[in-house]
Design an enzyme around this catalytic site. Structure first.
Site, PDB file in Angstrom:
ATOM      1  N   GLU A  89       0.255   5.261   0.955  1.00  0.00           N
ATOM      2  CA  GLU A  89       0.542   4.044   0.593  1.00  0.00           C
ATOM      3  C   GLU A  89      -0.815   3.367   0.262  1.00  0.00           C
ATOM      4  O   GLU A  89      -0.990   2.634  -0.620  1.00  0.00           O
ATOM      5  CB  GLU A  89       1.360   3.302   1.457  1.00  0.00           C
ATOM      6  CG  GLU A  89       1.665   1.740   1.422  1.00  0.00           C
ATOM      7  CD  GLU A  89       2.199   1.035   2.780  1.00  0.00           C
ATOM      8  OE1 GLU A  89       1.905   1.737   3.757  1.00  0.00           O
ATOM      9  OE2 GLU A  89       3.064   0.108   2.559  1.00  0.00           O
ATOM     10  N   HIS A  90      -1.654   3.259   1.421  1.00  0.00           N
ATOM     11  CA  HIS A  90      -3.074   2.789   1.119  1.00  0.00           C
ATOM     12  C   HIS A  90      -4.111   3.815   0.978  1.00  0.00           C
ATOM     13  O   HIS A  90      -3.985   4.816   1.812  1.00  0.00           O
ATOM     14  CB  HIS A  90      -3.395   1.747   2.363  1.00  0.00           C
ATOM     15  CG  HIS A  90      -2.153   0.754   2.772  1.00  0.00           C
ATOM     16  ND1 HIS A  90      -1.567   0.872   3.441  1.00  0.00           N
ATOM     17  CD2 HIS A  90      -1.996  -0.378   1.881  1.00  0.00           C
ATOM     18  CE1 HIS A  90      -0.825  -0.171   3.707  1.00  0.00           C
ATOM     19  NE2 HIS A  90      -0.945  -0.902   2.745  1.00  0.00           N
TER      20      HIS A  90
END
Lengths: 446, 446
Positions: free
Chosen positions: A346-347
């Site tokens: 996601e990050h």
């Protein structure tokens, strides 16, 4: 302590696959239950909604209007914010708005060599529904991240729904609602909220029960929305999946994750904090560092342990780090990128000497944070890009929430007489292969 | 005969609402059955797939490799096409490619006033699966419309699946597959195909049965895809909805529709043919003309009757026209647009003196065909824009299939030291409201 392993370990593939398997929240088992609730909302409308509120939020609204959030209360909550918090929210609002404005899709008209006009028309959807989770899961930043792209898109009717246990509503949510200019909010959460947004609510059943006569105008208490966005628990996520097609939805989101690629230029204490910032969200959150420097790896592991002890959310962060965290040693940064592409986090933080050089190697990540001055947390609040990002490896096929989630495109085709003459035979030939006679006629008859 | 009614009729709302209700194909009732099949594919893999082929397509493949389509057979089929058909397909291919190339999303990097770099990175997905329905529902044009956007996006691995009843495969499909440069096709349809694409297929069960030893490399017979597109029956559509989240999907499509806005400048026989071209697709297809000219309305109704008698697909078209067709008389074209926005048709023809003038009134339609020389059929084959369009009113929230369905976006954030210093306090204030201590630390520690 966080596990450390190397790509050269004989059991590397096994260990890495365990990491990849991640939070496999199985929706299939709860589908029948969610389906039953959705069907009940479809058939019994407001009666069903009110029952759900009684059951889950433990208060007793008597009518659809009773579910509506008082806009004066929202304004009041906004006015009561400390100036510092109000200013911080405004900075976040403005930066998020400015970035999303850069990404607003634009239509176009193109004329081809036969004088045909071809193009795309971009329009906002009419109605957007934003789901806001209740209690501990509510973050004011999430409302901004959902409402602002809708506003940039030009959506006229933005509706917010949120559960209000014991009829209590979060003051920060009210303030953020006012800041975002949302004037239509409802106190309903869970599957009920998703059903209401997806199907709309008719008044007829409720009217009948109250022995009034439903006329056609009063038939609709709440008109279905076009798009539903916003995070929620597994019941909300499952309901969103099941109403996909009746409305559009953003994505199916799971626990938060960070992947970090770092070299010798990175500072171990900052990496440790960034990993803990992810871990403090949720026991199921995952923090994975991949580095070519074994000393850095060891230092980060020690720093994580040290800092962990000081955190108020220590218990959560510790479980996340121990069960779902990892530091992986690789031979070089290209290898690190390849592993990271499998993870599709996601990050993704790239904390290396030349982070931009590594960017072309990255094939899948929700948001990419480059360099030594870009902690992931800045993206959670006010960097500008959206913090609603694909999780669980779905960055391989989903994109960050954005203005496009609140827009539709229509194709434009305007043929010239010349264009039609020139292409009608080829078109008729293709219609023939599909035995569609009127298709062929419609082209040849002009 | 097609029904004609006017916006001034006392029962207009009722009649119009019947039209709006359209094909309400209820997926909920078949969800449990589809779920069971998907779970079986997940757990039993290839064994489950082979059983599904035996059951539905009535032939007996013995291994996963037996499902693979022979690329030589595809090339052979392409070579056997008549030159006229080959040329027509090539024209379609080239025009579709050229249009989609215009819509390819582009990344960007933007530097804000604090020297922070913010932007978007656009990438193709790694693997795309295209579902091609079997038998009568197969249109070669559909394969082009699904494969070309994937190719423009830059997708390296494009996989096609299609049911092959009695192990027989459509020659035109093979030819189109070769034209599109697809070299990985499988003879499996229905829920089985969607399960295989969404979950991938491991060899372990099959290997065990055959008393071989599965090693790690041979463990994956088929790697899951990232995106599934393509039309299918209600079982395929339901399976796609259920695997949404494991993969991305295009949309949930229903029967085809056309809405036409016409004024006195339109020719009644052409309108009649265009409505029939829609009606000949499917008994559930819907053709709705809205006009301010009552004489035109009557003429079109008569012409539809006349032409209907001559069509080979008369039975289908007649049912569609009688049950799901309508001509609506309005007072002016603005009114026509307002009604059309409620319908949000898959295809919208604007056949008026000044069609471009009406465009700003249109709020929802899949594709808009303007003027007297743009029959909808041209868009089905070779105008350039995609013919995979949102149906059933979903143009209010879905867009045409396009290059973006095969791309992902990643946000890029690269803060400067100045930028972080300038914004860290606001960020820390917001982190405080969410009680996320490590978030705050990660910003302040730099």
């Amino acid at each position: 302590m966080i596990q450390i392993f190397s790509i050269q370990d004989s059991d590397f593939t096994k260990k890495f696959n365990v990491l990849l398997s991640r939070a496999n929240t199985d929706m299939h088992t709860i589908i029948p239950q969610v389906l039953t609730t959705l069907e009940d909302i479809k058939t019994r409308g407001i009666d069903s909604l009110l029952e759900l509120v009684r059951q889950y939020d433990r208060w007793n609204p008597k009518c659809f209007g009773c579910l509506k959030i008082d806009n004066n209360q929202a304004e009041e909550a906004y006015r009561k914010l400390t100036p510092k918090l109000r200013d911080s929210l405004q900075i976040a609002y403005d930066r998020i708005y400015a970035f999303h404005d850069l990404t607003k899709p634009k239509g176009f008209l193109h004329t081809d060599s036969l004088n045909n006009i071809l193009g795309q028309h971009v329009l906002p959807v009419q109605r957007a529904g934003i789901y806001v989770p209740g209690g501990k899961a509510f973050y004011p930043s999430s409302l901004l991240m959902n409402a602002i792209p809708a506003k940039v898109a030009g959506v006229k009717e933005i509706i917010m729904t949120t559960p209000t246990p014991d009829n209590h509503i979060n003051e920060l949510l009210l303030a953020a609602m006012h800041l975002c200019g949302i004037t239509e909010g409802y106190k309903i959460g869970g599957v009920g909220a998703i059903g209401m947004l997806a199907y709309g609510i008719g008044s007829n059943l409720w009217h009948k029960k109250n022995q009034e006569i439903a006329n056609e105008d009063s038939d609709v208490l709440f008109k279905k929305v076009d798009v539903i966005t916003g995070p929620g628990n597994i019941f909300v996520a499952t309901a969103k999946k099941l109403v996909f097609g009746e409305v559009n939805i953003d994505m199916i989101a799971g626990p938060s994750e960070i992947g970090i690629i770092a070299d010798t230029s990175a500072k171990s204490n900052l990496l440790a904090i960034d990993m803990l910032a992810q871990a403090e969200h949720d026991e199921m959150a995952s923090s994975i560092l991949i580095t070519d420097n074994i000393d850095l790896a060891r230092e980060v592991a020690i720093k994580i342990d040290e800092k962990l002890a000081t955190l108020s959310r220590k218990t959560i962060a510790e479980k996340s780090i121990n069960n779902r965290g990892a530091i992986i040693i690789v031979e070089n940064l290209i290898q690190a990128s390849m592993l990271m592409n499998e993870i599709a986090p996601e990050h993704l933080e790239i904390v290396t000497k030349e982070p931009l050089n590594l960017l072309p190697q990255i094939k899948a990540a929700g948001a990419i944070f480059l360099g030594h001055y870009t902690p992931e947390a800045i993206g959670d609040y006010l960097a500008g890009p959206n913090h609603t990002l694909p999780t669980g490896g779905s960055a391989k096929f989903f994109s960050p929430l954005g203005v496009e989630n609140f827009c539709t495109k229509s194709s434009i085709i305007a043929f010239s007489q010349e264009g039609l003459q020139n292409l009608s035979e080829a078109c008729a030939t293709l219609a023939d292969t599909e035995s569609l006679e009127a298709h062929k006629l419609s082209v040849l008859a002009r």
